[in-house]
Design a protein around this motif. Structure first.
Motif, PDB file in Angstrom:
ATOM      1  N   ASN A   1       4.255   1.059  -5.290  1.00  0.00           N
ATOM      2  CA  ASN A   1       3.348   1.057  -6.465  1.00  0.00           C
ATOM      3  C   ASN A   1       3.434   1.736  -7.483  1.00  0.00           C
TER       4      ASN A   1
ATOM      5  N   THR B   1       0.727  -1.225   0.256  1.00  0.00           N
ATOM      6  CA  THR B   1      -0.068   0.150   0.023  1.00  0.00           C
ATOM      7  C   THR B   1       0.829   1.176  -0.130  1.00  0.00           C
ATOM      8  N   ASP B   2       2.362   1.031   0.055  1.00  0.00           N
ATOM      9  CA  ASP B   2       3.024   2.486  -0.313  1.00  0.00           C
ATOM     10  C   ASP B   2       2.943   2.670  -1.546  1.00  0.00           C
ATOM     11  N   PRO B   3       2.415   4.046  -1.753  1.00  0.00           N
ATOM     12  CA  PRO B   3       2.204   4.477  -3.322  1.00  0.00           C
ATOM     13  C   PRO B   3       3.505   4.667  -4.048  1.00  0.00           C
TER      14      PRO B   3
ATOM     15  N   SER C   1      -2.487   9.202   0.529  1.00  0.00           N
ATOM     16  CA  SER C   1      -1.765   9.842  -0.293  1.00  0.00           C
ATOM     17  C   SER C   1      -2.358  10.942  -1.253  1.00  0.00           C
TER      18      SER C   1
ATOM     19  N   TYR D   1      -3.567  -1.729  -7.559  1.00  0.00           N
ATOM     20  CA  TYR D   1      -3.136  -1.358  -6.060  1.00  0.00           C
ATOM     21  C   TYR D   1      -3.962  -0.577  -5.433  1.00  0.00           C
TER      22      TYR D   1
ATOM     23  N   ASN E   1      -3.616   2.427  -2.364  1.00  0.00           N
ATOM     24  CA  ASN E   1      -2.494   3.114  -1.594  1.00  0.00           C
ATOM     25  C   ASN E   1      -3.035   3.470  -0.174  1.00  0.00           C
TER      26      ASN E   1
END
Length: 333
Positions: A15, A10-12, A41, A36, A38
Motif C-alpha cells: 500500500n 492489506t499489506d502495508p 502494522s 487503504y 492495513n
C-alpha cells in the motif's frame, strides 16, 4: 478527482509502495484519492529511529509489520479497524503543511455522520480531547500527498503494547512519537457498521457534490512496478530499520563473572562503534569481541549468529550467550 482502487490489499508494504508509485507516475494534472486498510502494522515516520519507537519483542512475537513511510511525523499503529486516506495532488507551496485544506472535506463528511470532529494543533483530528486521526505529508517538489489515519474500530490496547518502548538508555537524534489519548470513530456513530461500510460512506461523502467520479484500476504492468518498489524499498530492512538516525546505547549488568558495561553506536542500522568496560576476568583481550561485532547489523538474529561463534568465557568468564545478547540488544532475541 480520481479514486484509485487498491483491490483490497492489506499489506502495508504494498500500500505504501502504491501510494508512492501513484505520486510519481500518475497524471500530473489530475488529483487522486487513495484509501487503504492495513493488517497489523507499525508505520514509522521518515525521520524516526525505528527501534526507539517500537516494542520490538512484542512486535516479533505477534508478527506485526514494521514499515517506514516517506512522510515525517510520528509512529502510528494500523490494523484492519483503521482506514487510511491519501490525497495526491500537484505541489503548491501554500499546500505544504496546510493540513486544514486536506482534512476539511473529511471533517465535513464525519460531521454529517454525527461525529463532532475538528482540526486541532498542526495535524490531528479530535473529537473532544480524543484523537481520531493523525496526518502527514510528502512532496517530490512537483507532486505531493497529504495522508492520514482514521481510527474507526482499532484495537487500542494493541496501540499501547506495540508502541511501548522497552529499550534502555537510548540517546537518539530522531524524533520521539507523541503518545496521545485516542478514540475510535465508531464510538461516536449510532449505526452498527464496520470499517468497510464506513469506507464506503466516507468515499461517497467526499464525492457527493459530483455527479460521477472516476475510479482507476492499475494495469498488470503497473502492479508489477508497485511490487518492484515494495521489494526495493518498503519491504527492505535497510529502509525500515537501517535508515534510523544514528543512536547511542549504554547498558551495564552484573553477572557472576563480574560487571559488563557496554557502550555502542548504531548508524544506518549497523554497529558503528563498540566499547566494553567492566571488572570481569577474561583470558583474551575484549577488543577482539568489539572488532567481531563492528559493522554487524543491529538485529537480534544476526547478532545471535555472530555471538554463537565467540567463546565468551575466554573474554568475560562464565556468561551465557543469551545473557550477552540481551545486554547488547534488549530483552528479546
Amino acid at each position: 478527482m480520481i479514486f484509485i482502487e487498491n483491490e483490497g490489499i492489506t499489506d502495508p508494504r504494498i500500500n505504501l509502495a502504491l501510494e508512492e508509485y501513484a505520486l510519481r507516475n500518475f497524471g500530473k494534472n489530475e488529483d487522486y484519492l487513495l484509501f487503504y486498510i492495513n493488517e497489523p502494522s507499525i508505520i514509522i515516520g521518515r525521520n524516526q529511529n525505528t527501534l526507539e519507537e517500537i516494542n520490538d519483542e512484542y512486535v516479533r512475537e505477534n508478527d506485526i509489520n514494521v514499515v517506514r513511510r516517506a512522510s515525517g511525523g510520528g509512529a502510528v499503529y494500523h490494523d484492519q479497524g483503521n482506514l487510511n486516506f491519501s490525497f495526491i495532488t500537484n505541489y503548491k507551496k501554500e499546500n505544504l503543511n496546510n493540513f486544514k485544506k486536506f482534512t476539511r472535506p473529511v471533517i465535513h463528511v464525519l460531521q454529517k455522520m454525527g461525529v463532532d470532529a475538528e482540526m486541532s494543533g498542526r495535524n490531528d483530528l479530535l473529537v473532544g480531547d480524543r484523537k481520531i486521526s493523525g496526518n502527514a505529508q510528502f512532496s517530490t517538489g512537483k507532486r505531493m500527498f497529504s495522508h492520514g489515519t482514521l481510527l474507526f474500530d482499532t484495537d487500542l490496547d494493541e496501540v499501547t503494547h506495540a508502541l511501548n518502548v522497552k529499550m534502555s538508555k537510548i540517546e537518539s537524534k530522531g524524533h520521539k512519537s507523541v503518545r496521545s489519548r485516542v478514540a475510535n470513530i465508531s464510538e461516536f456513530i449510532d449505526d452498527n457498521i464496520d470499517v468497510y461500510e464506513f469506507r464506503s460512506r466516507l468515499l461517497h461523502g467526499l464525492f457527493e457534490e459530483r455527479e460521477t467520479f472516476d475510479r482507476y484500476r492499475l494495469t498488470d504492468e503497473e502492479w508489477e512496478k508497485v511490487h518492484e518498489l515494495k521489494d526495493e524499498k518498503y519491504g527492505n530492512w535497510d529502509w525500515n530499520y537501517g535508515n534510523s538516525p544514528k543512536f547511542n546505547i549504554q547498558r551495564s549488568r552484573r553477572f557472576s563473572a563480574g560487571e559488563i558495561d557496554l557502550r555502542l553506536d548504531v548508524e544506518d542500522g549497523y554497529i558503528d562503534n563498540m566499547k566494553i568496560y567492566g571488572d570481569f576476568f577474561g583470558v583474551e583481550p575484549v577488543e577482539v569481541v568489539e572488532e567481531r561485532l563492528q559493522g554487524i547489523r543491529y538485529e537480534p538474529y544476526v547478532l545471535e549468529q555472530v555471538i554463537s561463534d565467540i567463546d565468551l568465557e575466554q573474554y568475560f568468564g562464565k556468561i551465557h550467550e543469551d545473557d550477552f545478547l540481551e545486554l547488547i540488544y534488549g530483552s528479546d532475541k
